[in-house]
Design an enzyme around this catalytic site. Structure first.
Site, short mmCIF file in Angstrom:
data_model
loop_
_atom_site.label_atom_id
_atom_site.label_comp_id
_atom_site.label_asym_id
_atom_site.label_seq_id
_atom_site.Cartn_x
_atom_site.Cartn_y
_atom_site.Cartn_z
N ASP A 85 0.78 -1.17 0.06
CA ASP A 85 -0.05 0.03 0.06
C ASP A 85 1.00 1.27 0.20
OD1 ASP A 85 -2.43 1.26 -0.20
OD2 ASP A 85 -2.63 1.37 2.20
N ASN A 101 1.33 3.44 -2.68
CA ASN A 101 1.62 3.77 -4.11
C ASN A 101 1.30 5.12 -4.73
OD1 ASN A 101 2.89 1.26 -4.30
ND2 ASN A 101 1.68 0.47 -5.93
N ARG A 133 -0.01 7.86 -2.85
CA ARG A 133 0.20 8.78 -1.85
C ARG A 133 1.65 9.23 -2.27
NH1 ARG A 133 -1.37 6.51 3.23
NH2 ARG A 133 -1.70 4.63 2.25
N TRP A 134 2.52 8.28 -2.27
CA TRP A 134 4.00 8.34 -2.67
C TRP A 134 4.26 9.09 -3.88
CZ3 TRP A 134 7.51 6.71 -6.52
CH2 TRP A 134 8.62 6.84 -6.36
N ARG A 172 -0.75 9.17 -9.77
CA ARG A 172 -0.66 8.02 -9.06
C ARG A 172 -0.05 6.76 -9.68
NH1 ARG A 172 -3.85 7.61 -4.67
NH2 ARG A 172 -4.44 5.40 -5.20
N HIS A 184 2.68 3.49 -9.00
CA HIS A 184 2.40 2.03 -9.22
C HIS A 184 3.70 1.59 -10.10
CE1 HIS A 184 -1.44 2.20 -7.61
NE2 HIS A 184 -1.97 3.00 -8.56
N SER A 189 -7.56 -5.36 -5.13
CA SER A 189 -8.68 -5.99 -4.45
C SER A 189 -9.81 -5.77 -5.47
CB SER A 189 -8.82 -4.90 -3.02
OG SER A 189 -9.39 -3.90 -3.45
N GLU A 248 -12.51 -4.30 -4.47
CA GLU A 248 -12.94 -2.93 -4.12
C GLU A 248 -12.08 -1.93 -5.06
OE1 GLU A 248 -12.56 -5.00 -1.64
OE2 GLU A 248 -14.34 -5.25 -0.99
N LEU A 286 10.37 -20.82 -4.75
CA LEU A 286 9.40 -20.03 -4.01
C LEU A 286 7.96 -20.05 -4.78
CD1 LEU A 286 8.65 -17.59 -2.19
CD2 LEU A 286 9.56 -15.93 -4.06
N ARG A 299 -4.87 -1.58 8.82
CA ARG A 299 -6.24 -2.22 8.57
C ARG A 299 -6.01 -3.42 7.45
NH1 ARG A 299 -7.57 2.92 6.89
NH2 ARG A 299 -7.12 3.11 4.50
N SER A 312 -8.21 -4.55 5.03
CA SER A 312 -8.67 -4.28 3.65
C SER A 312 -9.16 -5.53 3.04
CB SER A 312 -7.90 -3.42 2.87
OG SER A 312 -7.70 -2.20 3.65
C1 IPE Z 1 -5.69 -2.69 -0.22
O1 IPE Z 1 -5.18 -1.35 -0.54
C2 IPE Z 1 -5.66 -3.43 -1.38
C3 IPE Z 1 -4.31 -3.40 -1.90
C4 IPE Z 1 -3.13 -3.33 -1.54
C5 IPE Z 1 -4.04 -4.02 -3.48
P1 IPE Z 1 -6.28 -0.31 -0.55
O2 IPE Z 1 -5.46 1.11 -0.80
O3 IPE Z 1 -7.16 -0.64 -1.53
O4 IPE Z 1 -6.98 -0.24 0.75
P2 IPE Z 1 -7.95 0.87 1.55
O5 IPE Z 1 -8.86 1.52 0.79
O6 IPE Z 1 -7.11 2.02 1.95
O7 IPE Z 1 -8.40 0.25 2.73
C1 IPE Z 2 -1.55 0.32 -3.35
O1 IPE Z 2 -1.38 1.63 -3.47
C2 IPE Z 2 -1.73 -0.35 -4.80
C3 IPE Z 2 -3.26 -0.84 -5.09
C4 IPE Z 2 -4.09 -0.66 -3.98
C5 IPE Z 2 -3.37 -0.94 -6.19
P1 IPE Z 2 -2.44 2.64 -3.52
O2 IPE Z 2 -3.08 2.83 -4.66
O3 IPE Z 2 -3.63 2.12 -2.52
O4 IPE Z 2 -1.74 3.83 -2.86
P2 IPE Z 2 -2.40 4.82 -1.78
O5 IPE Z 2 -2.86 4.09 -0.78
O6 IPE Z 2 -3.59 5.61 -2.29
O7 IPE Z 2 -1.30 5.81 -1.20
MG MG Z 3 -4.13 2.37 -0.58
#
Ligand code: IPE
Ligand code: IPE
Ligand code: MG
Length: 252
Positions: free
Chosen positions: A22, A24, A26-27, A35, A39, A67, A69, A133, A196, A198
């Site tokens: 998680d 990517n 925000r970074w 965004r 990734h 996910s 979602e 692995l 969390r 998720s």
């Molecule tokens: C969880 O991250 C799913 C993955 C890392 C693929 P999210 O960024 O979707 O989760 P929430 O929405 O912050 O809980």
């Molecule tokens: C995790 O990074 C990758 C996926 C959920 C696909 P995010 O895209 O959730 O990045 P944030 O949490 O918004 O920073």
């Molecule tokens: Mg996220």
């Protein structure tokens, strides 16, 4: 910096590590980028951590990549992520084979675009003989989907007489999950400072050790992984028993 690898007890490695990758987005935004830039950089972390796990001799690494979602994100992010995931998997097949890594996928494949299913299927077949692995990609995965899906299959088998309800135990039920034949994760890592789960492996995480780090996924490297493993190795896993019982078991 001292190499943390030296502090890892090779006799007490987790068999299965699962990672919620998680942070990517925000970074990327923190550096004024799109965004998707995050990734793309996240893929470099995936390569580094897969290599790190293979070097250590970890049995299973599950990566939560997308996910159920996440389908609700803006279309350009979903399309960009899908293309990136599928292209990366395809490009990495020779490296996976070179390192004896077998690819598995868990999730609702019916939701993936057709091109993605084809590419994935090919990658699964091309790595199916590898015995090192096991790399499990959770793609279009959510735990509630998985559990409901399992229950539907159980109900079907009960209604056709293939399964006797009285005989359903934990072992039987596990055979209906996407993770059948995969041991439960001992260590779960979530990056980016979110505390969390998720919708990730809710059934399988019953007794997993959870490790949370502020590090955003695009900056997560082998040394961060080693840190998590060392933290894991300093914990006492009691499984409902007392600490004294566990110490006695270790001595015997
Ligand atoms: C969880 O991250 C799913 C993955 C890392 C693929 P999210 O960024 O979707 O989760 P929430 O929405 O912050 O809980
Ligand atoms: C995790 O990074 C990758 C996926 C959920 C696909 P995010 O895209 O959730 O990045 P944030 O949490 O918004 O920073
Ligand atoms: Mg996220």
């Amino acid at each position: 910096m001292q190499d943390l690898l030296l502090n890892i007890n090779k006799q007490r490695l987790p068999t299965h590590i699962a990672i919620i990758m998680d942070g990517n987005g925000r970074w990327a935004e923190e550096q004024g980028e799109d965004r998707l830039f995050g990734h793309y950089h996240g893929v470099e972390s995936v390569r580094n951590i897969v290599e790190g796990c293979a070097e250590l001799g970890i049995g299973y690494l599950t990566l939560y990549a997308f996910s159920t979602e996440n389908w609700d994100r803006p279309k350009n992010e979903v399309d960009g992520l899908m293309t990136l995931l599928v292209e990366t998997i395809r490009k990495e097949v020779p490296t996976l084979n070179k390192n004896n890594i077998r690819l598995h996928v868990i999730g609702d494949m019916n939701m993936l675009p057709e091109f993605a299913c084809g590419e994935l299927q090919e990658a699964l077949e091309l790595t199916s003989k590898n015995s090192g692995l096991n790399l499990v990609m959770a793609l279009s995965y959510s735990s509630r989907w998985e559990i409901l899906n399992a229950i539907k299959q159980v109900a079907k088998d009960v209604s056709t007489g293939k399964l006797n309800p009285e005989e359903i135990d934990q072992n039987t039920f596990q055979q209906y999950l996407c993770t059948k034949n995969i041991p439960d994760p001992e260590l779960v890592i979530r990056t980016s400072g979110e505390y969390r789960i998720s919708n990730f492996l809710l059934y399988q995480l019953a007794y997993s050790e959870l490790y949370f780090t502020q590090t955003r996924w695009p900056e997560f490297r082998k040394q961060n992984l080693y840190e998590a493993i060392i933290d894991f190795q300093n914990r006492e896993r009691r499984f409902g028993k007392t600490g004294n019982q566990i110490k006695a078991e270790i001595q015997n």
